[in-house]
Design an enzyme around this catalytic site. Sequence first.
Site, PDB file in Angstrom:
ATOM      1  N   ASP A 133      -5.482  11.203  -5.564  1.00 33.46           N
ATOM      2  CA  ASP A 133      -6.645  10.343  -5.334  1.00 33.46           C
ATOM      3  C   ASP A 133      -6.952   9.599  -6.631  1.00 33.46           C
ATOM      4  OD1 ASP A 133      -9.244   9.336  -4.349  1.00 33.46           O
ATOM      5  OD2 ASP A 133      -9.001  10.839  -2.784  1.00 33.46           O
TER       6      ASP A 133
ATOM      7  N   GLY B 225      -1.515   8.245  -8.130  1.00 33.70           N
ATOM      8  CA  GLY B 225      -2.918   8.316  -7.767  1.00 33.70           C
ATOM      9  C   GLY B 225      -3.417   6.992  -7.239  1.00 33.70           C
ATOM     10  N   HIS B 226      -4.744   6.895  -7.125  1.00 29.03           N
ATOM     11  CA  HIS B 226      -5.378   5.709  -6.558  1.00 29.03           C
ATOM     12  C   HIS B 226      -5.992   4.810  -7.631  1.00 29.03           C
ATOM     13  CE1 HIS B 226      -5.932   7.863  -2.388  1.00 29.03           C
ATOM     14  NE2 HIS B 226      -4.674   7.796  -2.790  1.00 29.03           N
ATOM     15  N   GLY B 227      -5.721   5.116  -8.902  1.00 28.08           N
ATOM     16  CA  GLY B 227      -6.196   4.249  -9.965  1.00 28.08           C
ATOM     17  C   GLY B 227      -7.508   4.707 -10.572  1.00 28.08           C
TER      18      GLY B 227
END
Length: 407
Positions: A231, A253-255
Amino acid sequence: MDQGSLLFSFGRAFLLIIFLSYMVCSIAESRAKPKVFNVMDYGAIANGKTDNSKAFLRAWREACEWEGKARVLIPQGTYMLYPVEFIGPCEGHMAFVIRGTLKAPSEAAQAGFYSAEKWINFRNVKGLGVGGGGTVDGQGAASWPLNDCGTNANCQTLPTTMRFDFVSNARIHHLKSIDSKSTHFTIFGCENLNITKVQISAPSDSPNTDGIKIGTSRHVGISRATIGTGDDCVSVLPGSSDIRISEVVCGPGHGISVGSLGKYVDEKDVRGVIVRNSSLRETSNGVRIKTWATDYASTASGFLFEDIVMDNVLNPITIDQNYCPHGACNQKASSHVQISNVVYKNIWGTSSSEVAVTLQCSESAPCNNIVLGNINLSYHGSGRAPSSHCSHVNGFSFGKQSPPSCL
């Protein structure tokens, strides 16, 4: 009194002063040195199987009552630990030194672990250090199948590995967190807290394993961290201000995200977020601001994203004011979160999508004063040039613009 008696009295007084000064210095010196509270002295067993919660709590309580500097020491070894809360206020500065490995139960449902919001919790402590070079292992693999938050808005949240509530003047450093059941580190209601030299890891498909979440906190710094999760590497939530993020390596991940914002009524504003000198590698997003399309009003302002490298990132620069991860949102609604004063400067690298810059703002509250400066992103694909997309945004650009600016 004759001269001899007077000299004798002065001599006794002088010796007494010397003695008292020595005692005061000795007491001060003893207080200056931290007193060590070794969990092994309180019954801890480093066999990786026995629950050490009670032993850890006994060590913490005695250390918390010590009027000088106190150090709770977890020596090398593997310690099973069930949910535990280390609560202040304490008499002096506290250090929680992890040399070994702390392990959570592998099955989330064990001993009510599934219903716990956090595994290790520090609460209401002023003056705290947590470090030591050790590892906290959430053993999340057995629990991840229970997480249906990707499709269920009312899902059961699994425990955070380490949570800090109402902690001030704190430093978290030289730690490794692996395979959390949910978020690795959560910061809530904290002030003057710094996280540095931490390593955070979980598989890219592990659900909701955010690296660091920050909410309702101010003066928080994150630096020299390596974060790879399923995430957001870092998530800045409502009520946060003066957040400084630097030298972070993120991926998978999502940054690095601000938000999501605007989901709940009476959310507090977000202001003063700086992200610089960082890199994102094969993440789904780069630097992102995300808000729900609801009637709940708040503001998000004063952001600087500077000197950032994108390596094959799907959405390198994103403002998304129609955030809807579950796909069941009101498509006619519009976000009432006002985003303003956002600077993207010196951002370069590669995008894994053709649209490298997306500034999708709200029709009800258009973004104001958005600045793109020296953006150099190429499309990591078939050789086609990248593009940008803007809607309901006011701002300007300067310097090199690849993709061509939509401002």
